[in-house]
Design a protein around this motif. Structure first.
Motif, PDB file in Angstrom:
ATOM      1  N   PHE A   1       1.038  -1.097   0.071  1.00 23.33           N
ATOM      2  CA  PHE A   1      -0.053  -0.110  -0.181  1.00 23.33           C
ATOM      3  C   PHE A   1       0.742   1.241   0.011  1.00 23.33           C
ATOM      4  N   LEU A   2       1.941   1.197   0.673  1.00 27.69           N
ATOM      5  CA  LEU A   2       2.852   2.447   1.019  1.00 27.69           C
ATOM      6  C   LEU A   2       3.604   2.485  -0.409  1.00 27.69           C
ATOM      7  N   ARG A   3       3.973   1.643  -1.023  1.00 25.09           N
ATOM      8  CA  ARG A   3       4.580   1.691  -2.346  1.00 25.09           C
ATOM      9  C   ARG A   3       3.662   2.367  -3.310  1.00 25.09           C
ATOM     10  N   THR A   4       2.435   2.096  -3.338  1.00 30.39           N
ATOM     11  CA  THR A   4       1.575   2.681  -4.491  1.00 30.39           C
ATOM     12  C   THR A   4       1.703   4.283  -4.250  1.00 30.39           C
ATOM     13  N   TYR A   5       1.753   4.700  -2.955  1.00 33.15           N
ATOM     14  CA  TYR A   5       1.665   6.237  -2.962  1.00 33.15           C
ATOM     15  C   TYR A   5       3.019   7.054  -3.447  1.00 33.15           C
ATOM     16  N   ALA A   6       4.000   5.779  -3.329  1.00 32.54           N
ATOM     17  CA  ALA A   6       5.357   6.462  -3.966  1.00 32.54           C
ATOM     18  C   ALA A   6       5.027   6.868  -5.335  1.00 32.54           C
ATOM     19  N   HIS A   7       4.203   6.107  -6.010  1.00 38.44           N
ATOM     20  CA  HIS A   7       4.093   6.343  -7.377  1.00 38.44           C
ATOM     21  C   HIS A   7       2.657   7.445  -7.744  1.00 38.44           C
TER      22      HIS A   7
END
Length: 242
Positions: free
Chosen positions: A103-109
């Protein structure tokens, strides 16, 4: 910082499950390729640029699902940015850890540029206390999370809701994954174009089979092909209408 446990006494584990669980998507993980591409995710400014409406959802299972010109995005919980909370309640649970990292990785994108950051703040997707400088430093680390550390759902980015509904109908024997239509009138209006195209193609196929059968002495292979095509077409139409 306050640990987000509501006044009703909900447990931390239940809270995290509500915030992070993508179990329904994991149930059809091997078929998600039908609904989206791996690591395919656009930043917020691109969503606006292509005239997509961003709808806030609190359901992690709807995060990054889209249909027509609408995409669902779940806000980033403040608790996931709290280092002590993350270490105490998430790191020791592999399932929660992989869901949280994905989930956190999606926010990096999603939030790659300052324009994305402003959009996220306007929509309430990021906590008010986070500054652009803090976020840009954190996003650099989040983007480096390898796919091997995230839940398999997050190997994919945006998922097309219409196709995901089809996957659930086909493999889970469920009418849909999520129904955006709350009455039959809106559902039929949405499906009308697709149904007209479907019936047009089916009519052409059935008509061609009828012509083949009316030719003098059709071969047994043609008769068998016509039978199976007619049966499959009928079953497919029934499945769509079911």
């Amino acid at each position: 910082h306050v640990i987000p446990i509501d006044e009703a006494g909900i447990s931390v584990r239940k809270f995290l499950h509500q915030e992070l669980s993508v179990s329904r998507l994991n149930d059809v993980q091997e078929h998600l390729w039908m609904a989206g591409r791996k690591n395919h995710l656009h930043p917020l400014h691109w969503q606006k640029m292509t005239k997509r409406d961003i709808l806030v959802t609190e359901d992690p299972g709807l995060h990054l699902l889209w249909y027509d010109s609408t995409i669902f995005i779940k806000p980033l919980p403040l608790s996931l940015l709290h280092h002590n909370f993350f270490t105490a309640y998430i790191c020791h649970d592999e399932g929660l850890f992989r869901e949280a990292c994905g989930f956190l990785r999606t926010y990096a994108h999603l939030v790659k540029y300052e324009s994305d950051f402003r959009i996220a703040k306007d929509l309430g997707l990021l906590p008010e206390c986070v500054t652009w400088t803090q976020w840009s430093e954190l996003a650099f680390s989040l983007a480096a999370i390898p796919l091997t550390d995230v839940n398999e759902r997050y190997h994919y980015g945006e998922l097309r809701l219409h196709r995901l509904n089809f996957v659930h109908n086909l493999f889970r024997f469920s009418p849909w994954y999520f129904n955006v239509h709350r009455d039959y009138q809106s559902w039929f209006s949405y499906q009308l174009g697709f149904m007209l195209v479907l019936f047009a193609y089916a009519s052409v196929v059935m008509s061609s089979m009828q012509v083949m059968l009316t030719t003098p002495l059709p071969s047994s292979e043609v008769v068998a092909l016509s039978y199976w095509v007619s049966a499959i077409t009928t079953l497919f139409v029934i499945g769509v209408l079911a």
